[in-house]
Design an enzyme around this catalytic site. Structure first.
Site, PDB file in Angstrom:
ATOM      1  N   MET A 209       0.850  -1.191   0.000  1.00  0.00           N
ATOM      2  CA  MET A 209       0.000   0.000   0.000  1.00  0.00           C
ATOM      3  C   MET A 209       0.888   1.244   0.000  1.00  0.00           C
ATOM      4  O   MET A 209       1.810   1.329   0.815  1.00  0.00           O
ATOM      5  CB  MET A 209      -0.887   0.044   1.251  1.00  0.00           C
ATOM      6  CG  MET A 209      -1.965  -1.004   1.307  1.00  0.00           C
ATOM      7  SD  MET A 209      -3.304  -0.709   0.138  1.00  0.00           S
ATOM      8  CE  MET A 209      -3.894  -2.416  -0.059  1.00  0.00           C
ATOM      9  N   HIS A 210       0.588   2.162  -0.910  1.00  0.00           N
ATOM     10  CA  HIS A 210       1.374   3.407  -0.905  1.00  0.00           C
ATOM     11  C   HIS A 210       0.579   4.624  -1.375  1.00  0.00           C
ATOM     12  O   HIS A 210       1.027   5.748  -1.215  1.00  0.00           O
ATOM     13  CB  HIS A 210       2.622   3.252  -1.776  1.00  0.00           C
ATOM     14  CG  HIS A 210       2.326   3.226  -3.261  1.00  0.00           C
ATOM     15  ND1 HIS A 210       1.868   2.106  -3.902  1.00  0.00           N
ATOM     16  CD2 HIS A 210       2.420   4.196  -4.204  1.00  0.00           C
ATOM     17  CE1 HIS A 210       1.698   2.373  -5.182  1.00  0.00           C
ATOM     18  NE2 HIS A 210       2.010   3.632  -5.395  1.00  0.00           N
ATOM     19  N   ARG A 211      -0.612   4.421  -1.946  1.00  0.00           N
ATOM     20  CA  ARG A 211      -1.335   5.577  -2.492  1.00  0.00           C
ATOM     21  C   ARG A 211      -1.962   6.415  -1.371  1.00  0.00           C
ATOM     22  O   ARG A 211      -2.466   5.870  -0.387  1.00  0.00           O
ATOM     23  CB  ARG A 211      -2.402   5.119  -3.487  1.00  0.00           C
ATOM     24  CG  ARG A 211      -1.788   4.461  -4.716  1.00  0.00           C
ATOM     25  CD  ARG A 211      -2.766   4.237  -5.831  1.00  0.00           C
ATOM     26  NE  ARG A 211      -2.094   3.531  -6.919  1.00  0.00           N
ATOM     27  CZ  ARG A 211      -1.375   4.134  -7.867  1.00  0.00           C
ATOM     28  NH1 ARG A 211      -1.266   5.444  -7.881  1.00  0.00           N
ATOM     29  NH2 ARG A 211      -0.779   3.422  -8.810  1.00  0.00           N
ATOM     30  N   ARG A 244       6.677   6.171   3.057  1.00  0.00           N
ATOM     31  CA  ARG A 244       5.610   7.100   3.470  1.00  0.00           C
ATOM     32  C   ARG A 244       4.582   6.380   4.334  1.00  0.00           C
ATOM     33  O   ARG A 244       4.013   6.949   5.268  1.00  0.00           O
ATOM     34  CB  ARG A 244       4.950   7.752   2.258  1.00  0.00           C
ATOM     35  CG  ARG A 244       4.111   6.825   1.419  1.00  0.00           C
ATOM     36  CD  ARG A 244       3.525   7.511   0.207  1.00  0.00           C
ATOM     37  NE  ARG A 244       2.552   8.504   0.609  1.00  0.00           N
ATOM     38  CZ  ARG A 244       2.208   9.553  -0.134  1.00  0.00           C
ATOM     39  NH1 ARG A 244       2.795   9.734  -1.291  1.00  0.00           N
ATOM     40  NH2 ARG A 244       1.310  10.405   0.280  1.00  0.00           N
ATOM     41  N   ASP A 283      -2.407  -1.630  -3.959  1.00  0.00           N
ATOM     42  CA  ASP A 283      -2.954  -0.482  -4.684  1.00  0.00           C
ATOM     43  C   ASP A 283      -1.993  -0.067  -5.798  1.00  0.00           C
ATOM     44  O   ASP A 283      -2.064   1.031  -6.323  1.00  0.00           O
ATOM     45  CB  ASP A 283      -3.262   0.688  -3.733  1.00  0.00           C
ATOM     46  CG  ASP A 283      -2.035   1.189  -2.979  1.00  0.00           C
ATOM     47  OD1 ASP A 283      -0.916   0.733  -3.260  1.00  0.00           O
ATOM     48  OD2 ASP A 283      -2.206   2.052  -2.096  1.00  0.00           O
TER      49      ASP A 283
END
Length: 364
Positions: A209-211, A244, A283
């Site tokens: 997950m990064h969005r 992030r 994602d």
């Protein structure tokens, strides 16, 4: 002599460029007068993109690193354009090849066209329809000034045709990222460490997950991970954590006995995990392509995708960003009722060969 400048700015770009370099080298051996310069814009500094990364993908070290990383997107775009202009003035090619949809793709396309140099876009014509994604802006601007489009799907071909791009500029070649995947499968390696030692094939999940829509809001991220842990039964969930995302996870203090948060993995290690996973929750766009070709069930936490062929012909299901949407697809997956890979046209490991053959035809 055909002179090509290949541009890469982020880790996925190199996976797409590696087979193009290989195809150029094969043609050089055959006596074709073609040469390339590999330009790394430095957009992303990735410690996993050390000598090991280039060795794993059989990529030579870049001819130059523009070292244009850091700052806002506007600052980064400007820094890449200034540095790339100097590179092109010193080493003018016949063609600049950009790949994907990162900041470097946009910046280097504009710079080349300002100097009246042809641009080819590998992965041209794909669209998500979501203008909140920086990548969508990059795709639209790049494609508006591209000379030759090397496309991955019939959907991209039809889109470009619908906006008036001449057929002789659209070249349906397939997906170079799949070239890299297929040529690397025999070399996939299991990650080492106690978090991986007890894993058995088809007995764990992989998530990425990064969005921003998924990871920037603390409550959203917590709800998402809670839903994943509830829905994945008793199986371990391996989570290579994007930097992030790591910051927000620390704030929330999320822990779960089956959730194994690990550092980002090398290409060969990560795809070993995906190939042997029971399923993938992501994602990312690229992972949906790789999971599909390896026939691994894939659940995508996005409202849209620029790769619809992974849904219609692949193993991907698009479920949106609402964590409550995970329940039904995970139930279906655990029952063994997931769809199988049907095969996507020209995703056969020969896309780069077709690209270089077309370039030789056009520029000889």
């Amino acid at each position: 002599m055909i002179k090509i400048t290949l541009v890469a700015g982020a880790r996925p770009n190199f996976m797409k460029i590696a087979p193009i370099i290989e195809a150029i080298k094969k043609n050089q051996i055959l006596g074709i007068e073609i040469q390339y310069r590999l330009v790394h814009t430095g957009q992303h500094y990735d410690k996993k993109m050390s000598g090991d990364f280039f060795e794993q993908l059989n990529i030579p070290e870049p001819d130059i690193n523009l070292e244009a990383g850091g700052g806002s997107q506007a600052e980064q775009t400007a820094a890449i354009m200034v540095a790339f202009e100097k590179e092109l003035l010193a080493n003018r090619p016949d063609l600049v090849i950009v790949v994907g949809d990162v900041t470097s793709t946009l910046a280097c396309s504009i710079t080349a066209k300002k100097l009246v140099i042809d641009v080819a876009h590998v992965e041209g014509g794909i669209r998500s329809g979501d203008m909140s994604m920086p990548e969508e802006v990059n795709r639209i601007v790049t494609d508006s000034i591209t000379d030759h489009f090397f496309t991955t799907s019939e959907v991209a071909n039809q889109y470009l045709k619908s906006v008036g791009v001449a057929e002789n500029r659209v070249h349906f070649v397939g997906n170079t990222m799949i070239d890299t995947l297929l040529s690397s499968q025999d070399r996939f390696i299991s990650p080492v460490g106690e978090l991986f030692d007890d894993l058995e094939s088809k007995n764990y999940f992989v998530m990425t997950m990064h969005r921003p829509a998924n990871v920037d809001g603390e409550q959203q991220l917590k709800a998402l991970i809670d839903a994943i842990m509830i829905g994945t039964g008793n199986f371990p969930v391996i989570f290579p954590v994007h930097p992030r995302t790591a910051k927000n996870l620390q704030k929330i203090g999320i822990k779960h006995p089956r959730l194994r948060m690990v550092e980002p993995l090398s290409y060969l290690e990560f795809n070993y995990l995906v190939k042997n996973a029971l399923g993938v929750i992501t994602d990312s766009g690229g992972i949906t392509e790789e999971a599909s070709v390896m026939n691994v069930p894939c659940i995508t936490m996005r409202n849209n995708t620029e790769r619809p062929e992974t849904v219609t012909l692949g193993t991907n299901e698009l479920i949106g960003t609402d964590p409550t949407n995970l329940k039904h697809p995970l139930e279906k997956l655990l029952k063994g009722e997931w769809k199988s890979y049907k095969g996507i046209p020209l995703w056969d490991g020969k896309s780069a060969e077709r690209i270089v053959s077309k370039i030789i035809q056009i520029y000889s």
